[in-house]
Design an enzyme around this catalytic site. Structure first.
Site, short mmCIF file in Angstrom:
data_model
loop_
_atom_site.label_atom_id
_atom_site.label_comp_id
_atom_site.label_asym_id
_atom_site.label_seq_id
_atom_site.Cartn_x
_atom_site.Cartn_y
_atom_site.Cartn_z
N CYS A 69 0.86 -1.18 0.00
CA CYS A 69 0.00 0.00 0.00
C CYS A 69 0.89 1.23 0.00
CB CYS A 69 -0.86 0.04 1.25
SG CYS A 69 -2.00 -1.33 1.42
N GLU A 118 -9.18 6.26 4.84
CA GLU A 118 -8.64 6.45 3.49
C GLU A 118 -9.66 6.21 2.38
OE1 GLU A 118 -4.04 5.13 4.38
OE2 GLU A 118 -5.37 3.65 3.47
#
Length: 190
Positions: A69, A118
């Site tokens: 990520c 997020e």
């Protein structure tokens, strides 16, 4: 020599950019909504690369997760950010990078109270080179068949990152439903 401060892109609830902040300041108990991405990397045999987050990581240390990520820098193209992070974290060159979940969003709190919040588009890619992970990022890694990963996550979700447990039912709905993981996708993201 001045030290480089990594910035993340802050977002409003509609996903519009509202500013930037140092990465070190956004992963707290009051994490602002920000832009990130996840990538699931496959090898030539169709196995997915799963990584165990290094123990020194601020969020979810020591848990298994998708391949990698990251956060795009302000004004950085998202595909460029994916390639950059693959190289930085895994020493990996990617090919066939494809956006598969453009609107993925989640909010989760780890055991220490640190919040991830997020909008996190999800990519799929193929490894073009061998994996050579940085130990401060990745504790260990394995190439696994997605059909084996899904039941493992369903039976021991605490051992995996929350974003992975939420992404798998969206990426593999039939397998996830069979393993009892499909209900995780119904968890509210924010």
């Amino acid at each position: 020599m001045p030290q480089h401060t990594e910035l993340v892109v802050l977002l409003d609830d509609d996903g519009e950019t509202i500013g930037t902040a140092p990465k070190a300041t956004v992963h707290t108990r009051d994490t602002a909504l920000h832009l990130a991405f996840s990538c699931h990397v496959f090898d030539a045999e169709g196995r997915i690369l799963v990584t165990r987050r290094a123990i020194g990581k601020l969020t979810w240390p020591g848990v298994w997760t998708n391949s990698f990520c990251g956060h795009p820098a302000p004004d950085e193209d998202m595909l460029e950010a994916v390639h950059r992070r693959a190289e930085q974290e895994l020493g990996l060159t990617l090919e066939s990078v494809e956006l598969v979940l453009p609107d993925f969003r989640y909010r989760a709190t780890d055991a220490a109270g640190v919040v991830e919040n997020e909008i996190c588009p999800v990519f799929r890619a193929v490894a073009a080179t061998p994996v050579d992970p940085r130990p401060e990022e990745v504790g260990e890694y394995q190439w696994v068949d997605p059909e084996q990963l899904i039941p493992a996550v369903a039976h021991t979700p605490w051992a995996f990152s929350p974003w992975l447990t939420l992404q798998l039912p969206l990426l593999y709905p039939e397998h996830a439903a069979h393993a009892g993981l499909a209900d995780a996708a119904a968890v509210p993201a924010a």
